[in-house]
Design a protein around this motif. Sequence first.
Motif, PDB file in Angstrom:
ATOM      1  N   GLY A 129      -2.550   2.132  -4.157  1.00 35.68           N
ATOM      2  CA  GLY A 129      -3.889   2.304  -3.592  1.00 35.68           C
ATOM      3  C   GLY A 129      -4.677   1.005  -3.579  1.00 35.68           C
ATOM      4  O   GLY A 129      -5.560   0.794  -2.743  1.00 35.68           O
ATOM      5  N   GLU A 130      -4.359   0.110  -4.520  1.00 35.03           N
ATOM      6  CA  GLU A 130      -5.052  -1.188  -4.554  1.00 35.03           C
ATOM      7  C   GLU A 130      -4.405  -2.183  -3.596  1.00 35.03           C
ATOM      8  O   GLU A 130      -4.747  -3.372  -3.614  1.00 35.03           O
ATOM      9  CB  GLU A 130      -5.007  -1.754  -5.979  1.00 35.03           C
ATOM     10  CG  GLU A 130      -5.920  -0.999  -6.936  1.00 35.03           C
ATOM     11  CD  GLU A 130      -5.581  -1.260  -8.402  1.00 35.03           C
ATOM     12  OE1 GLU A 130      -4.771  -2.172  -8.680  1.00 35.03           O
ATOM     13  OE2 GLU A 130      -6.114  -0.540  -9.260  1.00 35.03           O
ATOM     14  N   GLY A 171       0.802  -1.219   0.000  1.00 36.74           N
ATOM     15  CA  GLY A 171       0.000   0.000   0.000  1.00 36.74           C
ATOM     16  C   GLY A 171       0.835   1.269   0.000  1.00 36.74           C
ATOM     17  O   GLY A 171       0.292   2.371   0.065  1.00 36.74           O
ATOM     18  N   ARG A 173       0.863   5.092  -8.110  1.00 37.34           N
ATOM     19  CA  ARG A 173       0.090   5.452  -6.916  1.00 37.34           C
ATOM     20  C   ARG A 173      -1.219   4.656  -6.894  1.00 37.34           C
ATOM     21  O   ARG A 173      -1.640   4.156  -5.855  1.00 37.34           O
ATOM     22  CB  ARG A 173      -0.171   6.966  -6.916  1.00 37.34           C
ATOM     23  CG  ARG A 173      -1.083   7.485  -5.842  1.00 37.34           C
ATOM     24  CD  ARG A 173      -0.629   7.129  -4.440  1.00 37.34           C
ATOM     25  NE  ARG A 173       0.581   7.823  -4.021  1.00 37.34           N
ATOM     26  CZ  ARG A 173       1.286   7.488  -2.927  1.00 37.34           C
ATOM     27  NH1 ARG A 173       0.891   6.466  -2.169  1.00 37.34           N
ATOM     28  NH2 ARG A 173       2.373   8.140  -2.610  1.00 37.34           N
TER      29      ARG A 173
END
Lengths: 240, 317
Positions: free
Chosen positions: A173-174, A24, A169
């Motif tokens: 984020g996933e 993350g 990014r």
Amino acid sequence: MTLAAKNVSLGERLRDISCALRPGEITTICGPNGAGKSSLLQALASLLPLDGGEVTLDGEALAGHAQRAKRIGYLPQAPEIAWDVTVRSLVELGRIPHRDVARGPVEAAIAALDLTAFEQRRAQTLSGGEQARVLLARVLAGEPEWILADEPLAALDLSHQHALIGHLRASAGEGRGVLVVFHDLAMARNHADRVLVLNQGRLVADAVPSEALSVERIREVWGVETQWLGEEGKRALASV
Amino acid sequence: MNRATLTFALLLLLALPLSLLAGRVWIDPASTPNAALILSELRLPRAVLALVVGGGLGAAGAAMQGYLRNPLADPGLFGIAPGAALGAVVALWFGYAASAWLLPLFALVGAGGAMALLAAIAGRTGGIALFTLAGLMVASLAGALTALAISMAPNAFAMSEIVLWLNGALTDRSWREVWLAAPLVALGVAMLWRTGRSLDALTLGEPVARSLGIDTSRLLWLLILGIGLTVGASVAVAGIIGFVGLIVPHLVRPLTDRRPSQLIVPSALAGALLVLVADSLVRVLPLVTELRLGIALSLLGAPFFLWLLIRMRSGLA
């Protein structure tokens, strides 16, 4: 979920380095030329035989890890595309560790990098920026948990640099862990969650960007007097 | 099955019956005396051997170009063909030409020696650059020893035998050569076919291939064995037949999506077709003595290679 180096050593290139990546997050490796940035990245991708120490994935030694190729995606510094394959075929190469060409992940990767209109284009007709997107899509098609990219911005102009950082990014984020080598300290300061600073094969800082890339550290490691300008998140580095 | 496989399979089906009938004497199965005997004992084994030899060389060329990521690579570069040729030349030097088994056996031993030398030098590290250099070294050593054997031939007959044999041919071959070469070539092509996925991964360079989980030293072993079996067996029964491995992948590539794995089977078919057609042509040509197949293919291959270089230089390839 962690990808970690424990006391990793490799001749003069890496000396007793320990660090752990977190999912993350975008972690960047910075350092002067010859500091060992690419070596550390390749060691974490298990592409280099080590003199000492080990790299672990969830606490398990990475060497001989059957799942390694499925879980770690590697984007090299100097991209190479030997044959004039189509964009689609190129992205499908990312499925090799899974031994399939599952449509879902391949099409998701193509869509994520806005390559749908390019699918049937030949690799050698692409511009540098398009090629960089296709090669990142190749990594994403393998659905790795970790993305290790060696200077992905090197050949790109400013707008493509920002676009590529946006894609990295989004991957973080996933929930993926992203490790990138950046030469541009302002890019690292503005876009990384964490910065590893290497100097002559040693890890000299492992902290948030403002701390790892302080003007004192830049003076000590790069030997340049600098000053950070602008507000947080949009910093620029000026030499004094 | 891709478009290229289908195209070349169909062309082969058309060419095979034609090649059986073609020759200095055209055969009309209804009226030519002893047609059945000529077909089954002379023309058919020769045609099948052309398919075997061409198929092996075509697949080896495709795998070789994929591995070296270079469209100008030829299986001869690996030193296996010169090694096999050296073995055969040694057999001829000692006057074993009359024995049906000794010459191909010596050639296979020569190919095996070249493979062993390659594996010993480059096998452990699996690096492409070292492998290429090792191959060139083995090739030039075998070439030098062959030249030495020619210059020190015990008599003029042996010398002319050697020189003639080095320009490969399929003249006067029988089922015996087919049974010797076919299983080895089939095994070799199967091994090369298994390298497909790894060769695809190599498109993105060696480090990326390893990051995709490709075991590069296993790949190298499969290639050495696959090319050793296909090229070694071909040279053992037909002598040196150049350019097939170089040209064929270029004929096939435009019909595929250019991934190396998609090239191996159609290149085997196209190689078989090329050697079959070339061998039929040398039989039909109205010359006093039959043109050697190796010479004919070199006469075709060299201009093709030049054309390729010119095209690459102008950035069209």
